[in-house]
Each structure stands twice: as structure tokens, then as C-alpha cells.
Design a protein around this motif. Structure first.
Motif, PDB file in Angstrom:
ATOM      1  N   ARG A   1       0.843  -1.200   0.000  1.00  8.22           N
ATOM      2  CA  ARG A   1       0.000   0.000   0.000  1.00  8.22           C
ATOM      3  C   ARG A   1       0.878   1.249   0.000  1.00  8.22           C
ATOM      4  O   ARG A   1       1.846   1.331   0.763  1.00  8.22           O
ATOM      5  CB  ARG A   1      -0.862  -0.021   1.260  1.00  8.22           C
TER       6      ARG A   1
ATOM      7  N   MET B   1       1.993   4.967   0.969  1.00  9.05           N
ATOM      8  CA  MET B   1       1.922   5.471   2.340  1.00  9.05           C
ATOM      9  C   MET B   1       0.824   6.514   2.549  1.00  9.05           C
ATOM     10  O   MET B   1       0.507   6.849   3.691  1.00  9.05           O
ATOM     11  CB  MET B   1       3.272   5.958   2.824  1.00  9.05           C
ATOM     12  N   ALA B   2       0.232   6.968   1.462  1.00 10.01           N
ATOM     13  CA  ALA B   2      -0.903   7.878   1.626  1.00 10.01           C
ATOM     14  C   ALA B   2      -2.038   7.467   0.704  1.00 10.01           C
ATOM     15  O   ALA B   2      -2.772   8.311   0.208  1.00 10.01           O
ATOM     16  CB  ALA B   2      -0.498   9.315   1.364  1.00 10.01           C
ATOM     17  N   ASN B   3      -2.169   6.186   0.490  1.00  8.10           N
ATOM     18  CA  ASN B   3      -3.247   5.727  -0.381  1.00  8.10           C
ATOM     19  C   ASN B   3      -4.354   5.037   0.403  1.00  8.10           C
ATOM     20  O   ASN B   3      -4.097   4.304   1.350  1.00  8.10           O
ATOM     21  CB  ASN B   3      -2.688   4.773  -1.443  1.00  8.10           C
ATOM     22  N   THR B   4      -5.569   5.282  -0.030  1.00  2.02           N
ATOM     23  CA  THR B   4      -6.726   4.653   0.609  1.00  2.02           C
ATOM     24  C   THR B   4      -6.769   3.171   0.240  1.00  2.02           C
ATOM     25  O   THR B   4      -6.127   2.727  -0.710  1.00  2.02           O
ATOM     26  CB  THR B   4      -8.031   5.304   0.125  1.00  2.02           C
TER      27      THR B   4
ATOM     28  N   ILE C   1       0.983   3.815   7.272  1.00  3.49           N
ATOM     29  CA  ILE C   1       0.614   4.989   6.487  1.00  3.49           C
ATOM     30  C   ILE C   1       1.219   6.236   7.128  1.00  3.49           C
ATOM     31  O   ILE C   1       1.653   6.219   8.271  1.00  3.49           O
ATOM     32  CB  ILE C   1      -0.921   5.139   6.351  1.00  3.49           C
ATOM     33  N   ARG C   2       1.223   7.295   6.363  1.00  2.08           N
ATOM     34  CA  ARG C   2       1.809   8.547   6.837  1.00  2.08           C
ATOM     35  C   ARG C   2       0.758   9.359   7.584  1.00  2.08           C
ATOM     36  O   ARG C   2      -0.286   9.677   7.028  1.00  2.08           O
ATOM     37  CB  ARG C   2       2.332   9.321   5.629  1.00  2.08           C
ATOM     38  N   THR C   3       1.057   9.698   8.813  1.00  2.00           N
ATOM     39  CA  THR C   3       0.144  10.532   9.599  1.00  2.00           C
ATOM     40  C   THR C   3       0.968  11.617  10.283  1.00  2.00           C
ATOM     41  O   THR C   3       2.161  11.749  10.024  1.00  2.00           O
ATOM     42  CB  THR C   3      -0.579   9.694  10.683  1.00  2.00           C
TER      43      THR C   3
ATOM     44  N   ARG D   1       7.974   5.610  12.573  1.00  2.00           N
ATOM     45  CA  ARG D   1       8.157   6.024  11.187  1.00  2.00           C
ATOM     46  C   ARG D   1       6.830   6.177  10.461  1.00  2.00           C
ATOM     47  O   ARG D   1       6.593   7.133   9.740  1.00  2.00           O
ATOM     48  CB  ARG D   1       9.047   5.040  10.458  1.00  2.00           C
TER      49      ARG D   1
ATOM     50  N   THR E   1       2.329   4.895  10.712  1.00  2.00           N
ATOM     51  CA  THR E   1       1.262   4.395  11.577  1.00  2.00           C
ATOM     52  C   THR E   1       0.697   3.132  10.941  1.00  2.00           C
ATOM     53  O   THR E   1       0.120   3.196   9.854  1.00  2.00           O
ATOM     54  CB  THR E   1       0.162   5.470  11.699  1.00  2.00           C
ATOM     55  N   LEU E   2       0.865   1.992  11.606  1.00  2.00           N
ATOM     56  CA  LEU E   2       0.318   0.745  11.062  1.00  2.00           C
ATOM     57  C   LEU E   2      -1.210   0.827  11.091  1.00  2.00           C
ATOM     58  O   LEU E   2      -1.801   1.060  12.137  1.00  2.00           O
ATOM     59  CB  LEU E   2       0.783  -0.458  11.883  1.00  2.00           C
ATOM     60  N   ASP E   3      -1.829   0.622   9.947  1.00  2.00           N
ATOM     61  CA  ASP E   3      -3.300   0.666   9.883  1.00  2.00           C
ATOM     62  C   ASP E   3      -3.819  -0.766  10.037  1.00  2.00           C
ATOM     63  O   ASP E   3      -4.130  -1.439   9.073  1.00  2.00           O
ATOM     64  CB  ASP E   3      -3.722   1.265   8.534  1.00  2.00           C
TER      65      ASP E   3
END
Lengths: 336, 336, 336, 336
Positions: free
Chosen positions: B207, B209-212, B238-240, B246, B248-250
Motif C-alpha cells: 500500500r 503510504m498515503a493511499n486509501t 501509512i503517513r500521519t 516512522r 502508523t500501522l493501519d
């Protein structure tokens, strides 16, 4: 670069670490505190990897003092760069408007739009031949044929053309293209960056929708490290939690980038907002904040546009915006 | 798809719009309210472009009822897919651990790590030969030679190998690779997706890092639309705004993806956290939330790792984690 | 509001749902598709709760057509609101500059800064008496004494004062304050919003750092629903992944809010960027994008400022900025 | 704390800066590099304000080595805290489930749900009497009457109650409440934090939806600095760009917080996901990652719930989840 060592770090390992820096030609400045030992590195630390150093057992944390980019760095090159595209200047007080449709559709469309945007005062023509689309079932662009239609529009008007490349293997098709665009989804497609670094042609590098400004500059550095220093940076909106518009235009990127780099910075208000009525106010804001140009989508029939019609201006709307752009750039002391 | 028309929309244009849908073989259901007219479209709307419709003058808003992906869609393929890599099964109750160093460095390193992770129970070997690095001055991987070292490690251990591709033109070099990885920065490198869609080899799609999640599934659809249905999805953080790790694990991506698709879903806790001590708890969480596998960085000398050493486990740490992985997958009814 | 019902929804429950809407005085428009039944609701749906409806077993999804705010809604009140603060007008072409220190420190400081910013042309004086600080060990503001010092500065200069409230119980202390500020961390402190809705005094409502524009308008609606319609909206930067500045100024909020509401919209460039040199370009961008005012931090000794000194301008810098503000607002047709 | 001074910083100002630190009882360690001077501060720097120091003319940058919280800091208090609520222990190996409806509606509902969740094994009862709602037109909770209904449910079952406070002035109404909840929108409502710091009652502090973990710990520090050290931290999902669920559960917050603090950490999977089917997998993930408890919404008639019905479990679903919670906490060595 400042390295903070852990309390009670193994002395032998600390000595090895120091040695490794000395071998790289760096000078060390050591500061022994009550609990912590600091190592300051003096010299060119560009090629040091913060993460690798941070991973060492004896290291508590690492802090870079100087940015890890060289060629893009303003401190190494205080004079602003002017990118010259067939006589159109971008940067250091020179402002350009790049306009045209999201994607190239037909010869008639391209020539008509090209003539319209030229009449309104645009300096460069944009149009996508290779289109990055989220869905494999959406229109993917006319490809090579699209490039030919762009060149016909250039022939008809004299406007230099800007168009996006999506694969290193396509580079030879771009020989007559005036500015090669790297799209937001490819900002960290490093193989593509290396490839466009080998040609002697301006590159318009769009910021990734979730990339920091330092990452943008590192991607510019990839191109420049290859020998191509004609890079134009483009802020086109970043991804945030806000849902009322497609992306959030990071207007602050303009002054911040200008404090870090000598490269020109332009804004794409069309993709940032994704909505027609916001193009004008965001263009005005870009000029006021110091941008070196804007990139605006214009379509002669937005309702039938094969992509992004929602944000495209008609030639009439564009003409209105351009009248304001001319007055506003003049007010802010830019040359168009 | 439901289309809400504007108040006082031009009737002629509304009729044209309706005609255009009928021509595409769709059925219409019209609902006339006091202020608004709704058009419901019935049939396969996958290839309709929401934005294009939304751009039309008479249209107020558009709402998709069904997702725009077909082959990846669970509703079209209710049975979970099992991807088989040289006999190692991933998906539908089968759990695999992919382990190895961030980047391939030397023959000794690769064989040593491969033997270590095999002894601890890993099913596949990872290692980067082509490395996407933010800085052009960081180690870029051994390239083709790295692929050869991976193949030697495979020969020594029998472990199938997983490694990242960065350019469509490299595909022929990947002939003996068992799983081709598409990295986070290339999730929307559509030319690369199309290329790996043409081969008959499992693809591990990370995925962006900024994709839905819907964008991730659309990228899987690119590969599947090309004919390659062996896609493994990987959530890697993902990037938050949070800065203590480093990415954020979604973790919610696991149940959410499993409700939308039949493809296997794995987790990369190493890149998600970027810090060694978090690998174990995030691996446990991934198993508990229903993941079909994890991908863990292991290096025999993390302090000297040429990239990402901060998050790499030593073989001893990995062995400890694997003991817990075995018990935990068993507890949650997965087969390893 | 459009409600999409599930395939094969229980008919009895669907009838009950319809009844419940009819009982609320709404009209229904039903559209039966092949697979889906749609219910369109006609009438005032402001008080319906989307989530509650979405939770029902028979409901697939819910889409609001009209925004859930009434009093703040431009469509109900097309003429832009002008907020009048002691004769200083904000909104509908009237532009104001609010200036002063982050926090009130001493009488001398307040009077000196007040006289300075007045001389440069500021219309209102800001200063924090109650300070929201991340750490309990940071300076918390002078509280009630701070309010008194502000009033002395007002007496000395005639400038109306703007200052932040942090607790409903402090409201009585604010009797002589001219504009009550609700800070970013309290944008959804609903008890506080209700409380300031009961007074007849302008409220400056700052957007929460992770709140959408619709949430900002719903918070304005809380104040207006209480009877106080003098609300000034303030965009002050949102939280994103970018780390080179404190927050990301959402410049697009200006045109977007202006399309949704009649309330005035101002910008706080000081808190958005958190860095002195960016205040001027962001102020220019705010004017160009259509803002009704800006709020700028000015301190006579930024290095000794008890908070946020890094972003404060000196009176001299502020004077320079104001010269440009005057010309630029005039250029864009605003009255100062 | 390490302070990097600017090149060619004014010597007199540097001396003044050093003096000011010495006056605060700190020791200095100076390191003179070729271009930069570093000052390392030794001693208790908790009360120093990084921003204020960073604002000084001679300062290039500031880096904190130790976190600015004391009482919440694990390094000052290595043993994990156990919060005891009427004999129910939370933390240090003790796991609790808090369950109940989003909002208190009627006496029958509360007693029925309380008996149901108790029968399934919940240790504490939740229910909102004062409800933070985005819209002023949504149900705002029963207020004081709601608290009374909660107390009746407690009387009927013996379950201690957890409920949210929204205003400092309501504190006296909470005298018989067992755990006071601070909601996500009030995490930085510092006046409220100070107020609950004065009582001797456990506080459940929810992370703000866009707050970092360090900010969460600073808010805990506000409560603890007031004398109340019974703080339970709660991760409930953060705001990101992902739109398929309400919030993104930050599962990594569990191990990261546990490395920084001795306070117990619980998870709210109901608010994180906002969708019923995700509550179970997220609960399992929370246990696996080391959480000390979970907070789950249960409603006896979710379709008629006055708020958040979409995410509420029925008592039957909750009973199923609890069976798995019991086995899973046992597997991971937690005591329930």
C-alpha cells in the motif's frame, strides 16, 4: 550532524564509530556531559545515512544540522535559478502560465485550446498523452499519438509543450517535448528520476501528495545529480483529512521552498482544489505568496473532457483569470 | 450509481445525459423530488468515471453504490484466494512469514540470514536488490548482482524469494524470482503495474503510504486486469501526523480489506514502526486481526546494515518472535 | 437526504422507516431500482442524524444533499455578514488586522505593543491572558490580571481587544472584552460554544487543527443556535505530515468557506507557519485569496516572549508588513 | 537539551543565554565546532520551553533529549501502575472490559444493558450522560438525569461506572461516578484537565484525534501534576486520509506508550472503526499488542440508539466477543 550517544555506551564501540567517521574525512567535536556524550561531525555529511547511524547500538539519536541535498540547496547556490524554455523564462522574478487540457483528446481540441490559451497570454501548453489513472478502466491517454497532437499544436501556435512521462522506456518518445513532467504519483519513482536526469531538458517535478518538502528536494537532487539542473518544482496539493476539496494546497510551500532552494516553484491550483471556482483565488494566492508560475487546466468543453473536467476552466473563464493574473503579477513585481 | 441533478437543470442537457447512459446499455431509474431529480443507474458502472459525470453542468453530485473494482471484488468472488508460492500457501487460513534483510549486501550475509530464518520457520526469503532510497547519495542496492545472490540463497535453502522491482524494463531480470514486490512508492506507478500484470507470477503489492484502501484495490485491479490474479496485498504503515514512529500501522486495514476483497492480506511491521522493539507486538496484533502473513526484516548485523538497520531483528530476536508466531497462529486457527 | 436501502430489506421495517420520516413532516420520493430502493427525503432534514439512520438494519447508505447547518449557511442568508467591533467592520469587503503579543506579560509591554501596532494601522489588539499550553509546566498566562492589562492597553489606545476564553466559568470576566476568541483546541468544546452563544459579543472561532470545514461551520452553528450570530471564522493551519513548519495553512479554506457561509473568514499566518519569515507571504496570500482579515503576532522583544516568540514579528517588521497590507488590500478592492 | 547556536552568533547574547541557564541551576557542556557552537544542558529541563529558546536570535535549533513529562514518565517510575476501580484492576497484567451504550437513554435500557454486559463478563459499565455532538441539533444526552440512571444501573449490578465530563463546572455532579472520562475533543481542554487533577478518582483520558502520543502524555501530566495519578490512557483512533472507516486505530500506540509511561493503556475499537463488524478483530489485535483493556459499545437496540448505533454491538454479539476475549487474554497471559 550531531550524534547523541547512549548513557554507558560500550567504549570500544564508540571508538569504532569515531574511527569510521574519521575515515570518511570528517572532523569530530566531542562534548562529554554528565550523562551523555555528543559527537558533532564537521565536513560534508550529505552521503551519511541518518538511519544507519541511528541504528547503532551505542547511538541514542541523530540530528542533521544541514540538509542532505547539495545541488538543490540555496546555501550552496544563493542566486535563484532561471529555467529557460524556448525563451520563456521561469524563476527569479519571471512568471509563466502553463495552460491546456488534462488530457490530449483530438487534434481539433488541442489546436483550438492552444490558440485560445495563447491568445489569453499563456506561455506554455500542457496536455497529457500518458495519463496516470486510479482505475485501469478509465481513459489512459492517447500515448504516442497524443504526443504527436501536442507537437501539432506547438507547430500551430509556437507554444512550448509540457507533458507527463510515466515510464523510463518512453524517454525517447519525448525528444521534441519541451518540458518533461514527473507526476505526483511518480515523485519517488527513482528509476524515472534517474532517467530524466540524463537528458538536457527542463523537468517539471510535482510534489507527491504525501511527501514532505525535503523529500521533494531530494527527488530534485536525483535529477540534478544526474547532470540535469533544469528542475521546476510544483506544489499541487497534499492529502489531508479535509474532504470538501480534492487536495489541500500547501501555499506555505512557496516561501519555505524558496528559503531552502534556488529552483523555481510553481503551483497547480486546478489539481489542488479539483473544483473550477477555486482556481482563480488560489492562483491569486500563489502569485501573492511568491510563486514563479501556475499551471491551469483549460478545456474547450469541460463537460465532455475525458478526465478532470470538474476542475477545468473554459477558454472564456481562463481569459478572465489571465486578465487578473497580468495585473496581479505586475502589482507584485513579477515579469510575465 | 446515483446522480443528483441540479435544481432547474437545463432539460435538454438532462435528456442528453440520460441518452448517453442508455447508449452504454445501462438502465435508468428516475426519481423526481420537489427540488431535485435523481437518476439511478443500473448495470455495470465500473467503467463510468465519477469525476467526468460530476463535472457536467447539470449534475449536483454523484454517489457510487458499488466499488469500481471487479476482479479484486469479494462480491464477485466470495471464496478467499490462496496464492501458492512454490508450495507455500498464503491466504484463506494459510499463514506465511517472509523474512530477510532490507537489502542484499554480500553472498555470506544472504546465505547466513537465509539459513537462520529458515531454521526459525520462515517460509519465504526477502531481500532488496533494487532499493528505493530518498537520497541519490544513499546505497542504491546491488541491482542485478543482488538478484543473483538471492538466487544463491534460494539454492542453499530452498526458500522462495521475494524482491522489489523498480522499473518495467527490469522485468526480464526477475524471471527466476518467486514473488515480485511492488514497493509503497510505486503503488500507483501504473506502467509498472501493467507490466507485472502480464506475467504469471505472484505479486506482493504494498500500500502507498498515503493511499486509501480503495486505491490499493484499484492498483491490484490493474495487475489482475492484465491477467495476473496472484496478488498479495501488504499494509506497511501509512503517513500521519504522529512522529514517534516512522509510520502508523493501519491494523484496521486487515478486516476492512477482507470485507472488500478475496485477496490475501499481509502486514509489514518492520517498515510500519521503523523500530525494532515494536516488531513483535505488531506481529501479534496482525495475527489477531486476521492477517495472512507478515514480512519481517532480519539482519545478521543490524548495526552494519546498509539500510534500515534500526528496525531489523537479529536472527536470535527473530527466532524468539517465531516461537510466538507459531503458537499464536495456532491459537487463532491459522495453518503455517 | 437520500437513503439507499439494502437488497432484500425486510419490507415491514422499510415501512416503519418511511412512517418515521412522515411523522417528522418530511415528504418521501421513492425510486425502485432492480436491486435497490432509494428514499429521497424532502423538507428540513437538519435535525436528522445520518449515523442513526445509517445504523438501521435495512439501510445500505445515506447521503446528505444539503449541509446540516442552517444559520451559518450561505444558501439561507446569501448576503455576507459584517461583524462590527466598536465600529471596526469585518466582512463583506471590510478588512481588519488584529495584532499583538501571543501572551500578555506586563503593563509596559502591552501598552507599548498596542501603541506600536496602532501606529502601523492595526484595527484590533490581541493578547492572551488565559493560555492553552501543551505542558503544565509552561507559562499559563496571567489570567484575570492579564485581562486587566489588556483593558489598560485598550484605554491607552482605543483599540478593541480580542482574547481567548478557556472555560465557561470565566465568561463573566470577559464582560469588557470586545471579541471572545475560541482557540483551536476548544473548537469542539461544545459547553464553551454554548456558553459564548448566550452573550451578545463577537466570537472569533478558530478552526481545530484536525477539523474539517463542515465541522468548523457546525461549531459556528452551536454559537449561532444560542442566539449570537456575530461569529468570525479563523483558519490557522491544520495538522499534516509536513514537518518543516508548525502547521499547514489551508489557504483554500477561504474560497471554500465563502461558498458555504456568509460569515467573515480571517487567517492567522503566525500560528499557521510558526516561523517569522513566513508571516508576510502568507498574509499576502490570504488577502489575494479573499480573506476578511488577518491576525498577526507582534512582540516588542520576541526573544524574551513567554510563548511563541519564534513566530512573533517585532514592531518594525510589523510596520513593514502593514505597508504592504494597505497597498495589497487596496489592490484587491478591500476597505481597511 | 541540546542547543545549536547560529554561525557568527553575537557573543554577548550567547553569554547572556548561558547565564540564564546557569541561573536556573542547570549545568552547561559547551562544544565548539568549526562552524557551530553546541550547548548541552544538564539537569531538570522539564520546565524549559523549547519554542522560547528556539526563538532567540542566536539559536539555530533546539533538541530535547529527555521528554518534557515527569510524573507520567516510565524512566522515573519503572513499575507499571495499576489503577484500581472498586476492586477492578487495570494495568500491569490486569485486563478489563468496559461496556455499555454510547449514550444513556432510559432506565430500562441502562439496567438491561448493564445486566447483559455483566453476564457476559464486562468489569465496568460505560454510558454517556453529557454527549459531545458535532451538531447542536443532535441529541445532547440526558445530562444530570443520565448520571442518575447510570447510578441506578450500578446499584442493580454492582458495576462501577465510567462516564464523560464536558465542563469543569459539572465536576460536583460526578461525585458518585467511578471513572471520569475525558473525551477526544477535550484532550487539550486544559482547564478541564486541571479540574479533574484535583479529585481523587480514576480518569480515563482519550487521545485527541489529531494528537501525538507525547501530547497525550503531556495531558496526562496536567492531571497528575494536580495530584491525581490515577490516569488510564485510551487510544480511540486518529484522523487520517483513509475514508472507509471513521478513524484509523493506531495499534502501535500500545507498545510505544508502554515504552514511555507506566500508565495503563486501553483501546476503544468501537469509536476507532465506527463499524460493528470491525470491533471483534480490533479487540483481538488490542489484546495481542499488549493493551490493558478495551471499551466496547453495546446497545440492546442499536437501530434505535440515539447515537453511534452503527458501531454498537447487540448483547448477543458482545457475548460472543467476550468468549473470545476471555480465551485470548488468557493466551496472552493477562488476568481478567
Amino acid at each position: 550532524m550531531i550524534i547523541v550517544l547512549k548513557k554507558n555506551a560500550d567504549e570500544k564501540k564508540v571508538e569504532e564509530l569515531k574511527e569510521s567517521f574519521l575515515e570518511k574525512g570528517l572532523k569530530l567535536h566531542i562534548s562529554q556531559g554528565m550523562n551523555t556524550l555528543l559527537i558533532g561531525l564537521i565536513g560534508d555529511t550529505t552521503e551519511l545515512d541518518e538511519e544507519q547511524i541511528g541504528a547503532m547500538e551505542v547511538v541514542e539519536s541523530v540530528k542533521r544540522i544541514r540538509e542532505p541535498y547539495k545541488k538543490a540547496n540555496k546555501s550552496m547556490h544563493p542566486q535563484d535559478t532561471i529555467v529557460d524554455v524556448c525563451g520563456r523564462k521561469i524563476g527569479s522574478g519571471n512568471f509563466q502560465v502553463i495552460a491546456g487540457p488534462c488530457s490530449v483528446e483530438t487534434k481539433e481540441q488541442m489546436i483550438e485550446v492552444a490558440q485560445d490559451v495563447q491568445a489569453s497570454g499563456a506561455g506554455l501548453l500542457r496536455g497529457g498523452a500518458f495519463k496516470p489513472r486510479t482505475s485501469p478502466y478509465s481513459f489512459q491517454g492517447l500515448g504516442k499519438n497524443g504526443l504527436e497532437l501536442l507537437l501539432e499544436a506547438k507547430k500551430a501556435t509556437g507554444l512550448p509543450i509540457v507533458t507527463e512521462i510515466m515510464s523510463p522506456s518512453h524517454l525517447e518518445l519525448f525528444e521534441e517535448v519541451d518540458v518533461i513532467q514527473i507526476g505526483t504519483r511518480n515523485m519517488q519513482n527513482f528509476e524515472l528520476l534517474k532517467e530524466v536526469g540524463t537528458v538536457n531538458k527542463p523537468v517539471l517535478l510535482k510534489r507527491g501528495m504525501a511527501n514532505t518538502l525535503d523529500e521533494l528536494l531530494m527527488s530534485a537532487e536525483y535529477i540534478m545529480a544526474g547532470g540535469n539542473e533544469n528542475v521546476i518544482l510544483c506544489e499541487r496539493g497534499i492529502r489531508t483529512f479535509e474532504t470538501s476539496m480534492r487536495n489541500t494546497l500547501d501555499i506555505s510551500a512557496i516561501p519555505m521552498l524558496k528559503s531552502k532552494t534556488h529552483l523555481p516553484v510553481i503551483i497547480d491550483p486546478s489539481h489542488a482544489a479539483g473544483i473550477r471556482f477555486m482556481v482563480e483565488p488560489l492562483t491569486m494566492a500563489a502569485i501573492a505568496a511568491g510563486a514563479d508560475g501556475v499551471m491551469i487546466e483549460v478545456h474547450n468543453n469541460p463537460e465532455k473532457a475525458l478526465c478532470d473536467g470538474k476542475q477545468s476552466l473554459t477558454p472564456e473563464m481562463f481569459d478572465d483569470v489571465m486578465k487578473k493574473v497580468k495585473k496581479t503579477t505586475e502589482f507584485f513585481g513579477k515579469v510575465m
